[in-house]
Design a protein around this motif. Structure first.
Motif, mmCIF file in Angstrom:
data_model
loop_
_atom_site.group_PDB
_atom_site.id
_atom_site.type_symbol
_atom_site.label_atom_id
_atom_site.label_comp_id
_atom_site.label_asym_id
_atom_site.label_seq_id
_atom_site.Cartn_x
_atom_site.Cartn_y
_atom_site.Cartn_z
ATOM 1 N N THR A 202 0.890 -1.175 -0.203
ATOM 2 C CA THR A 202 -0.058 0.011 0.065
ATOM 3 C C THR A 202 0.871 1.163 -0.089
ATOM 4 O OG1 THR A 202 -1.999 1.162 1.021
ATOM 5 C CG2 THR A 202 -0.223 0.066 2.726
ATOM 6 N N MET A 203 -0.038 2.397 -0.120
ATOM 7 C CA MET A 203 0.931 3.539 -0.320
ATOM 8 C C MET A 203 0.771 4.282 1.345
ATOM 9 S SD MET A 203 1.780 4.145 -3.377
ATOM 10 C CE MET A 203 2.575 5.513 -3.111
ATOM 11 N N VAL A 204 2.346 4.485 1.618
ATOM 12 C CA VAL A 204 2.237 4.926 3.264
ATOM 13 C C VAL A 204 2.755 6.445 3.100
ATOM 14 C CG1 VAL A 204 3.304 4.594 5.154
ATOM 15 C CG2 VAL A 204 2.897 2.857 4.182
ATOM 16 N N PRO A 205 2.374 7.364 4.182
ATOM 17 C CA PRO A 205 2.637 8.923 3.671
ATOM 18 C C PRO A 205 3.936 8.929 4.365
ATOM 19 C CG PRO A 205 0.830 8.517 5.265
ATOM 20 C CD PRO A 205 1.054 7.351 4.830
ATOM 21 N N ARG A 206 4.791 9.969 3.808
ATOM 22 C CA ARG A 206 6.069 10.271 4.326
ATOM 23 C C ARG A 206 5.952 11.043 5.500
ATOM 24 N NH1 ARG A 206 10.042 8.843 0.484
ATOM 25 N NH2 ARG A 206 9.327 8.590 -1.692
ATOM 26 N N SER A 207 4.827 11.966 5.598
ATOM 27 C CA SER A 207 4.621 12.793 6.595
ATOM 28 C C SER A 207 3.126 12.845 6.740
ATOM 29 C CB SER A 207 5.167 14.256 6.209
ATOM 30 O OG SER A 207 4.815 14.790 5.291
ATOM 31 N N GLU A 208 2.513 13.435 7.785
ATOM 32 C CA GLU A 208 1.281 13.758 8.121
ATOM 33 C C GLU A 208 0.937 15.176 8.285
ATOM 34 O OE1 GLU A 208 2.589 9.766 8.476
ATOM 35 O OE2 GLU A 208 2.753 11.386 10.341
ATOM 36 N N VAL A 209 -0.346 15.236 7.960
ATOM 37 C CA VAL A 209 -1.017 16.771 8.475
ATOM 38 C C VAL A 209 -2.059 16.680 9.417
ATOM 39 C CG1 VAL A 209 -2.252 18.635 7.524
ATOM 40 C CG2 VAL A 209 -0.374 17.531 6.074
ATOM 41 N N ARG A 210 -1.939 17.303 10.411
ATOM 42 C CA ARG A 210 -2.991 17.080 11.722
ATOM 43 C C ARG A 210 -4.314 17.938 11.240
ATOM 44 N NH1 ARG A 210 -3.463 15.491 16.645
ATOM 45 N NH2 ARG A 210 -1.373 14.712 16.649
ATOM 46 N N VAL A 211 -5.461 17.203 11.513
ATOM 47 C CA VAL A 211 -6.651 18.021 11.126
ATOM 48 C C VAL A 211 -7.602 17.954 12.362
ATOM 49 C CG1 VAL A 211 -6.638 17.860 8.604
ATOM 50 C CG2 VAL A 211 -7.593 15.970 9.706
ATOM 51 N N GLU A 212 -8.357 19.072 12.530
ATOM 52 C CA GLU A 212 -9.391 18.851 13.488
ATOM 53 C C GLU A 212 -10.524 19.840 13.311
ATOM 54 O OE1 GLU A 212 -6.900 22.070 16.187
ATOM 55 O OE2 GLU A 212 -7.118 19.983 17.151
ATOM 56 N N GLY A 213 -11.447 19.539 14.154
ATOM 57 C CA GLY A 213 -12.843 20.398 14.018
ATOM 58 C C GLY A 213 -13.592 20.393 12.900
ATOM 59 N N LYS A 214 -13.931 21.497 12.319
ATOM 60 C CA LYS A 214 -14.735 21.385 10.758
ATOM 61 C C LYS A 214 -13.870 20.699 9.552
ATOM 62 C CE LYS A 214 -17.148 24.534 7.647
ATOM 63 N NZ LYS A 214 -17.682 25.915 7.567
ATOM 64 N N GLU A 215 -12.579 21.086 9.681
ATOM 65 C CA GLU A 215 -11.798 20.580 8.461
ATOM 66 C C GLU A 215 -11.955 19.076 8.729
ATOM 67 O OE1 GLU A 215 -7.989 22.551 8.756
ATOM 68 O OE2 GLU A 215 -8.696 24.247 7.223
ATOM 69 N N ALA A 216 -11.687 18.490 9.870
ATOM 70 C CA ALA A 216 -11.701 16.948 10.013
ATOM 71 C C ALA A 216 -13.026 16.117 9.603
ATOM 72 C CB ALA A 216 -11.314 16.721 11.514
ATOM 73 N N GLN A 217 -14.152 16.929 10.035
ATOM 74 C CA GLN A 217 -15.354 16.604 9.552
ATOM 75 C C GLN A 217 -15.511 16.445 7.896
ATOM 76 O OE1 GLN A 217 -18.957 18.778 10.626
ATOM 77 N NE2 GLN A 217 -19.911 17.034 11.283
ATOM 78 N N GLN A 218 -15.127 17.710 7.513
ATOM 79 C CA GLN A 218 -15.275 17.913 5.989
ATOM 80 C C GLN A 218 -14.253 16.831 5.172
ATOM 81 O OE1 GLN A 218 -14.089 21.823 5.402
ATOM 82 N NE2 GLN A 218 -16.022 22.253 4.170
ATOM 83 N N LEU A 219 -13.182 16.549 5.840
ATOM 84 C CA LEU A 219 -12.231 15.557 5.233
ATOM 85 C C LEU A 219 -12.881 13.974 5.157
ATOM 86 C CD1 LEU A 219 -9.343 14.677 4.034
ATOM 87 C CD2 LEU A 219 -8.853 14.296 6.482
ATOM 88 N N LEU A 220 -13.444 13.723 6.512
ATOM 89 C CA LEU A 220 -13.996 12.333 6.521
ATOM 90 C C LEU A 220 -15.138 12.320 5.606
ATOM 91 C CD1 LEU A 220 -13.840 11.832 10.412
ATOM 92 C CD2 LEU A 220 -12.248 11.078 8.549
ATOM 93 N N ARG A 221 -15.902 13.227 5.377
ATOM 94 C CA ARG A 221 -17.040 13.054 4.398
ATOM 95 C C ARG A 221 -16.407 12.825 2.951
ATOM 96 N NH1 ARG A 221 -20.851 18.220 6.644
ATOM 97 N NH2 ARG A 221 -21.726 16.964 8.391
ATOM 98 N N LEU A 222 -15.316 13.668 2.707
ATOM 99 C CA LEU A 222 -14.824 13.598 1.264
ATOM 100 C C LEU A 222 -14.060 12.155 1.114
ATOM 101 C CD1 LEU A 222 -13.496 14.571 -1.446
ATOM 102 C CD2 LEU A 222 -11.501 15.484 -0.105
ATOM 103 N N LEU A 223 -13.451 11.743 2.274
ATOM 104 C CA LEU A 223 -12.810 10.188 1.821
ATOM 105 C C LEU A 223 -13.992 9.142 2.031
ATOM 106 C CD1 LEU A 223 -10.015 10.527 4.777
ATOM 107 C CD2 LEU A 223 -10.048 10.909 2.272
ATOM 108 N N ASP A 224 -15.221 9.246 2.672
ATOM 109 C CA ASP A 224 -16.196 8.473 2.492
ATOM 110 C C ASP A 224 -16.810 8.512 1.172
ATOM 111 O OD1 ASP A 224 -16.209 7.438 5.249
ATOM 112 O OD2 ASP A 224 -17.734 8.809 5.860
#
Length: 251
Positions: A202-224
């Motif tokens: 699989t593809m593993v990220p070299r680094s991560e971006v922390r998300v929270e709040g509204k952005e986290a909610q939007q992100l999970l909806r997009l990924l879904d």
């Protein structure tokens, strides 16, 4: 834990839901069809097909479905016009998203994927815009309690089998290998009696971006939404999110 493993675990739970079975079976069949078409129908000599079959079995895809997909692949019938594509873009919070896609109509798929990104606060990017943020790795997960592993034992085991790294994630020890060494490391772990919960390239990220709040909610909806698209085989994202935040948003 890295965004990769969080999303992998979340996706695994999601895909286990009964109402998703039809879509899961279809995606597993596509992977088997393409693997058989490219490398032949014998899993003993076709590593990609062997992995696709193992993954299908982990999702309880019936053997007759697997056999049918293999025959489609080698017979050049249904699914023969499938092509593999990679789409790249950014989600809310600047999270990099890499999609592995199989489609028989790239124009239709591109338009639909672009629409999903835009609808959920992201942007579909140009080829190469985020691919450099990921690297393909063998990822093999083993339950700590089930295998009697602690940090010292897992590290010793990783050295014995030639794994590149091992990390403790959500009660499991996850061994990482290069794509070239994946089969060898997997076999060496199994030969030592390690019961693997999962093993995949699989593809593993070299680094991560922390998300929270509204952005986290939007992100999970997009990924879904991306995960639910019929042509999307795999979704990779480099986000980092607290366990409590994810549980709250999923609820």
């Amino acid at each position: 834990m890295a965004g990769h493993s969080k999303w992998a675990n979340r996706k695994h739970r999601k895909e286990r839901q009964d109402e998703k079975k039809g879509k899961i079976f279809s995606k597993m069949a596509r992977e088997i069809i393409v693997a058989a078409r490219l490398g032949g129908g014998n899993p003993e000599t076709n590593a990609r097909l062997r992995l696709a079959i193992e993954k299908a079995k982990s999702f309880r895809v019936p053997w007759e479905n697997i056999e049918r997909a293999i025959q489609r692949g080698v017979g050049g019938g249904e699914g023969a016009d499938l092509e593999e594509l990679v789409y790249e873009g950014y989600g809310p919070g600047g999270v990099a998203i890499l999609l592995e896609v199989m489609t028989d109509n790239r124009n239709r798929t591109a338009g639909e994927i672009r629409h999903l990104f835009t609808k959920h606060g992201g942007n579909l990017g140009e080829s190469g815009c985020v691919a450099w943020m990921f690297e393909r790795k063998g990822v093999l997960s083993a339950g700590a309690a089930e295998n009697g592993l602690d940090e010292d034992k897992a590290m010793e085991l990783a050295l014995e089998v030639g794994a590149e790294d091992v990390r403790q994630e959500d009660g499991d020890f996850v061994f990482y290998s290069s794509p070239e060494d994946f089969e060898r490391v997997k076999g060496a772990l199994e030969a030592r009696g390690v019961r693997l919960a999962s093993a995949e390239l699989t593809m593993v990220p070299r680094s991560e971006v922390r998300v929270e709040g509204k952005e986290a909610q939007q992100l999970l909806r997009l990924l879904d939404a991306l995960e639910d698209h019929d042509d999307v085989q795999e979704v990779h994202a480099n986000f980092l999110m607290d366990d409590a935040e994810m549980v709250r948003l999923e609820a």
